[in-house]
Scaffold this motif. Structure first.
Motif, short mmCIF file in Angstrom:
data_model
loop_
_atom_site.label_atom_id
_atom_site.label_comp_id
_atom_site.label_asym_id
_atom_site.label_seq_id
_atom_site.Cartn_x
_atom_site.Cartn_y
_atom_site.Cartn_z
N GLU A 197 63.97 80.09 30.53
CA GLU A 197 65.04 79.10 30.61
C GLU A 197 65.27 78.70 32.07
N ASP A 198 64.20 78.25 32.75
CA ASP A 198 64.36 77.69 34.09
C ASP A 198 65.20 76.43 33.96
N GLN A 199 66.23 76.32 34.78
CA GLN A 199 67.18 75.23 34.58
C GLN A 199 67.75 74.67 35.88
N PHE A 200 68.02 73.36 35.86
CA PHE A 200 68.87 72.74 36.86
C PHE A 200 70.31 72.88 36.38
N TYR A 201 71.24 73.01 37.31
CA TYR A 201 72.64 73.11 36.92
C TYR A 201 73.49 72.11 37.72
N PHE A 202 74.54 71.62 37.06
CA PHE A 202 75.51 70.73 37.67
C PHE A 202 76.90 71.21 37.27
N THR A 203 77.79 71.35 38.24
CA THR A 203 79.12 71.89 37.97
C THR A 203 80.18 70.98 38.58
N PHE A 204 81.20 70.64 37.78
CA PHE A 204 82.34 69.87 38.25
C PHE A 204 83.57 70.77 38.15
N THR A 205 84.32 70.92 39.26
CA THR A 205 85.39 71.91 39.29
C THR A 205 86.73 71.33 39.73
N TYR A 206 87.78 72.00 39.27
CA TYR A 206 89.14 71.83 39.80
C TYR A 206 89.37 73.01 40.72
N ASN A 207 89.69 72.74 41.99
CA ASN A 207 89.76 73.78 43.01
C ASN A 207 91.21 74.17 43.30
N THR A 208 91.46 75.46 43.30
CA THR A 208 92.77 75.98 43.69
C THR A 208 92.59 77.02 44.78
N LEU A 209 93.71 77.40 45.41
CA LEU A 209 93.72 78.39 46.47
C LEU A 209 94.69 79.51 46.12
N VAL A 210 94.28 80.74 46.34
CA VAL A 210 95.15 81.90 46.09
C VAL A 210 95.25 82.72 47.37
N ASN A 211 96.19 83.67 47.37
CA ASN A 211 96.46 84.52 48.54
C ASN A 211 96.83 83.68 49.75
N ALA A 212 97.71 82.72 49.53
CA ALA A 212 98.14 81.82 50.60
C ALA A 212 99.28 82.43 51.40
N PRO A 213 99.41 82.09 52.68
CA PRO A 213 100.55 82.56 53.47
C PRO A 213 101.85 81.90 53.00
N THR A 214 102.96 82.42 53.44
CA THR A 214 104.28 81.92 53.03
C THR A 214 104.43 80.44 53.34
N GLY A 215 104.86 79.68 52.33
CA GLY A 215 105.11 78.26 52.54
C GLY A 215 103.93 77.35 52.27
N VAL A 216 102.74 77.91 52.04
CA VAL A 216 101.54 77.11 51.80
C VAL A 216 101.29 77.01 50.30
N SER A 217 101.11 75.80 49.80
CA SER A 217 100.88 75.60 48.37
C SER A 217 99.94 74.42 48.15
N GLN A 218 99.42 74.35 46.95
CA GLN A 218 98.48 73.30 46.57
C GLN A 218 99.19 71.97 46.41
N LYS A 219 98.53 70.88 46.80
CA LYS A 219 99.05 69.54 46.63
C LYS A 219 97.95 68.65 46.05
N LYS A 220 98.33 67.79 45.12
CA LYS A 220 97.40 66.83 44.51
C LYS A 220 96.28 67.56 43.73
N PHE A 221 95.35 66.77 43.24
CA PHE A 221 94.20 67.30 42.49
C PHE A 221 93.05 67.50 43.46
N SER A 222 92.56 68.73 43.53
CA SER A 222 91.45 69.07 44.42
C SER A 222 90.21 69.31 43.58
N SER A 223 89.11 68.68 43.94
CA SER A 223 87.91 68.73 43.11
C SER A 223 86.71 69.26 43.88
N GLY A 224 85.65 69.55 43.14
CA GLY A 224 84.42 70.02 43.75
C GLY A 224 83.22 69.71 42.88
N PHE A 225 82.04 69.89 43.45
CA PHE A 225 80.79 69.60 42.76
C PHE A 225 79.72 70.55 43.25
#
Length: 232
Positions: free
Chosen positions: A35-63
């Motif tokens: 099963e040799d394969q090419f792969y393609f991934t579309f992601t919604y990106n979030t962040l964890v273990n953030a310092p105080t006062g830092v939070s996610q804004k808007k929709f963050s994407s990846g490929f």
């Protein structure tokens, strides 16, 4: 006798005129399929273990995209190890403001001048995934259920941060405070080409020397959710 011979001749002609039925062609089955394969991934990106006062804004994407080489490890060939190589792009919208002061990169949660209209950082990485694969595949069909778990090393090729408010516009490329080496675990599970995908970065995005204005480490670990497509 003459009529008998004529009748025998006509019956012979009729027999020869019948359509000859050929046996159905044999379909070769590859018992050593991979099963040799090419792969393609579309992601919604979030962040964890953030310092105080830092939070996610808007929709963050990846490929992500790349190629995986399949090495079956059992006789049924429904279990395998698959190393690969690929590229990934990720962006993150958040309220960690990355700016400059006296030539130094500064991290904070306070807007420089008025309200901000854009704040993000983005990365391009060279990826080296390796998967343990379990599937219900066989040599006759490429449509099957799968659960693929993996470990991924990444090398950061490029990064950029952008901050824009009413008074200031700051763009920083190849910030040395980003960790060049990344590593994380992931899982892809589904049927045929469609698979749910999740990734967690084990190494913080920023080096331990990067700190916000209250003295906390910037840190931040990546957490991605999305869809992964395997194509033969």
């Amino acid at each position: 006798m003459r009529y008998f011979l004529i009748g025998l001749f006509l019956i012979s002609l009729h027999g020869f005129s019948q359509e000859t039925k050929l046996p159905a062609p044999m379909i070769a089955i590859d018992s050593l399929y991979r099963e040799d394969q090419f792969y393609f991934t579309f992601t919604y990106n979030t962040l964890v273990n953030a310092p105080t006062g830092v939070s996610q804004k808007k929709f963050s994407s990846g490929f992500k995209m790349g190629f995986l080489r399949d090495f079956p490890i059992n006789k049924q060939r429904n279990k395998a190890i698959a190393p690969g190589i690929g590229l990934s792009y990720s962006k993150y919208f958040q309220n960690l403001f990355i700016t400059e002061s006296d030539g130094n990169v500064v991290y904070g949660t306070t807007v420089l001048g008025g309200s901000y209209s854009k704040n993000k950082f983005e990365q391009v990485s060279l990826d080296f995934p390796i998967e343990f694969r379990w599937r219900t595949s066989g040599p006759e069909s490429h449509k099957f259920w799968r659960v693929y778990t993996g470990f991924q090393f990444s090398y950061l090729l490029f990064n950029k941060s952008v901050y824009i408010d009413d008074l200031y516009e700051v763009r920083i490329k190849n910030n040395k405070d980003f960790n060049k080496i990344q590593a994380g675990v992931y899982i892809a599970a589904g049927h045929n080409s469609w698979n749910l995908y999740a990734y967690y970065g084990l190494i913080p995005i920023f080096k331990s020397s990067a700190k916000v204005d209250n003295g906390e480490k910037v840190g931040l670990n990546a957490l991605h959710f999305g869809l992964m497509f395997y194509i033969l």
